[in-house]
Design an enzyme around this catalytic site. Structure first.
Site, PDB file in Angstrom:
ATOM      1  NE  ARG A   1      -2.654   0.279   3.450  1.00  0.00           N
ATOM      2  CZ  ARG A   1      -1.786   0.486   4.570  1.00  0.00           C
ATOM      3  NH1 ARG A   1      -1.234   1.946   4.287  1.00  0.00           N
ATOM      4  NH2 ARG A   1      -2.319  -0.213   5.258  1.00  0.00           N
TER       5      ARG A   1
ATOM      6  CE1 TYR B   1     -15.687  11.248 -16.141  1.00  0.00           C
ATOM      7  CE2 TYR B   1     -15.515  10.660 -14.027  1.00  0.00           C
ATOM      8  CZ  TYR B   1     -15.564  11.100 -14.852  1.00  0.00           C
ATOM      9  OH  TYR B   1     -16.220   9.824 -15.168  1.00  0.00           O
TER      10      TYR B   1
ATOM     11  CG  ASP C   1      -9.758  16.293 -14.606  1.00  0.00           C
ATOM     12  OD1 ASP C   1      -8.762  15.686 -15.491  1.00  0.00           O
ATOM     13  OD2 ASP C   1     -10.545  15.458 -14.715  1.00  0.00           O
TER      14      ASP C   1
ATOM     15  CE  LYS D   1     -11.658   7.764 -18.701  1.00  0.00           C
ATOM     16  NZ  LYS D   1     -11.880   9.438 -17.764  1.00  0.00           N
TER      17      LYS D   1
END
Ligand SMILES: *Cc1c(COP(=O)(O)O)cnc(C)c1O
Length: 380
Positions: free
Chosen positions: A46, A98, A170, A195
């Site tokens: 982690r 978004y 972003d 993406k």
């Protein structure tokens, strides 16, 4: 190192144990300690994993930043940014954000008394009006989805710097190949790696990049404490995807340009939204802050009939009807019934998401096939 070299080499070194050229998938949760506290830099996956670390270093390098941090999704990355704030803090964001970002702000973080203002960022004055002593973050997105609005990142950063407010951008639609917000003054860059960076529609992942030591410390603390990390297999796939980012983006831009011009000249197409067109309202800003204009295009149909749009999206064969974007394959979507269906019709239409608006993620297939496919679908 130039960008096209960085995508392949930055952050990636032959494996010290075996000499493997490609970063191995370190599918392990934990690491041996020779004695208490003596280890090779990794204790628990982690906190850190070598495959993820290679990707984080690579992402930092291609965005022109010092630190990269990867998360289980783009939204998990945004979640980490907002967790840097505390109750009473305020955020100014764009009004055509978004949808998932809007949802996490309003349905998750407003509950914790963080206040969000959504303004039209095409005019910096609208941002300035909302700034007060509690404003801690300006969150921008450019180009926006699905209207392809272009926000002037530098002018926002200039305004924020004078008031000691963090700016996050972003950068999912542009990718570091087309635009580097850190170089325009932003403090944090965020990606839905899902993406273009992944590029092959096979991974969900997010990332943050910064050059600020203090912000990086906070981000790593939250990444480790909240634990929304990505796994080593996904990190490997993205490392592999990024090695061709420059080639893919070059072709996305070329195909995007040809499709935009084809649509612009088509008799049943009304408006085409692509930042590379001279008719785009913020074409000048796009030229000044982007290296190219990408493969995301939206357009409307003459008469603005929902039925016509439905016919077009159901008739394409290569352009597959699906959400998401940025993969090698072309996709077609209908924002008002798909990605933006949850926004009330009136508000949707005000921001330009009319009934006939169609969004394309133009892939890297042969351009003749793509145009033929659209030409056929537009015979309605
Ligand atoms: C997809 C997307 C996100 C969310 O990323 P996920 O990886 O789906 O969580 C955020 N911003 C933009 C612009 C996106 O396209």
């Amino acid at each position: 190192m130039k960008f096209n070299t960085k995508v392949i080499h930055a952050g990636v070194h032959p494996d010290t144990a075996t000499g493997a050229i490609m970063t191995p998938i370190y599918q392990t949760s934990t690491y041996v300690q020779e004695e208490i506290g003596v280890h090779k830099g990794f204790e628990y996956s982690r906190t850190g994993n070598p495959t993820r670390a290679a990707l984080e270093n690579n992402l930092a390098a291609i965005e022109g930043g010092k630190y990269g941090a990867c998360f289980g999704s783009g939204l998990a990355a945004i979640d980490a940014v907002i967790k840097m704030l505390k109750p009473g803090d305020e955020v100014i964001s764009t009004n055509d954000l978004y949808g998932g970002s809007y949802r996490i702000f309003t349905t998750i973080f407003e509950k914790y008394s963080i206040k969000f203002h959504f303004v039209n960022m095409l005019d910096v004055k609208n941002i300035e009006e909302k700034i007060n002593n509690n404003t801690k973050l300006i969150w921008a997105e450019t180009p926006t989805n699905p209207m392809m609005n272009i926000i002037d990142v530098k002018s926002i950063c200039d305004l924020a710097r004078s008031k000691d407010i963090m700016v996050g951008v972003d950068n999912t639609f542009a990718t570091p190949y087309l635009q580097n917000p850190l170089s325009l003054g932003a403090d944090i860059v965020m990606h839905s790696v899902t993406k273009y960076l992944g590029g092959h529609s096979d991974v969900v992942m997010g990332a943050l990049v910064t050059s600020d030591d203090k912000i990086a410390e906070e981000i790593y603390r939250i990444q480790n404490s909240s634990g929304a990390v990505c796994g080593p297999m996904d990190s490997f796939l993205v490392l592999r995807g990024i090695k061709t980012l420059h080639l893919r983006m070059q072709r996305h831009c070329e195909n995007g340009e040809k499709v935009a011009h084809f649509l612009e000249n088509h008799p049943i197409v009304d408006t085409v939204y692509w930042p590379g067109l001279k008719s785009h309202p913020n074409h000048d800003v796009a030229v000044s802050q982007m290296k190219g204009f990408g493969g995301m295009i939206s357009f409307t149909l003459v008469g603005d009939k929902l039925e016509s749009a439905k016919k077009v999206v159901s008739k394409t064969e290569l352009f597959t009807l699906a959400e998401s974007l940025g993969g090698v394959e072309s996709l077609i979507g209908h924002p008002s019934t798909m990605t933006h269906a949850s926004i009330p019709r009136e508000e949707r239409i005000k921001s330009g998401v009319v009934d006939s608006l169609i969004r394309l993620s133009v892939g890297i297939e042969d351009i003749t096939d793509l145009i033929n496919d659209l030409d056929n679908a537009l015979k309605i």
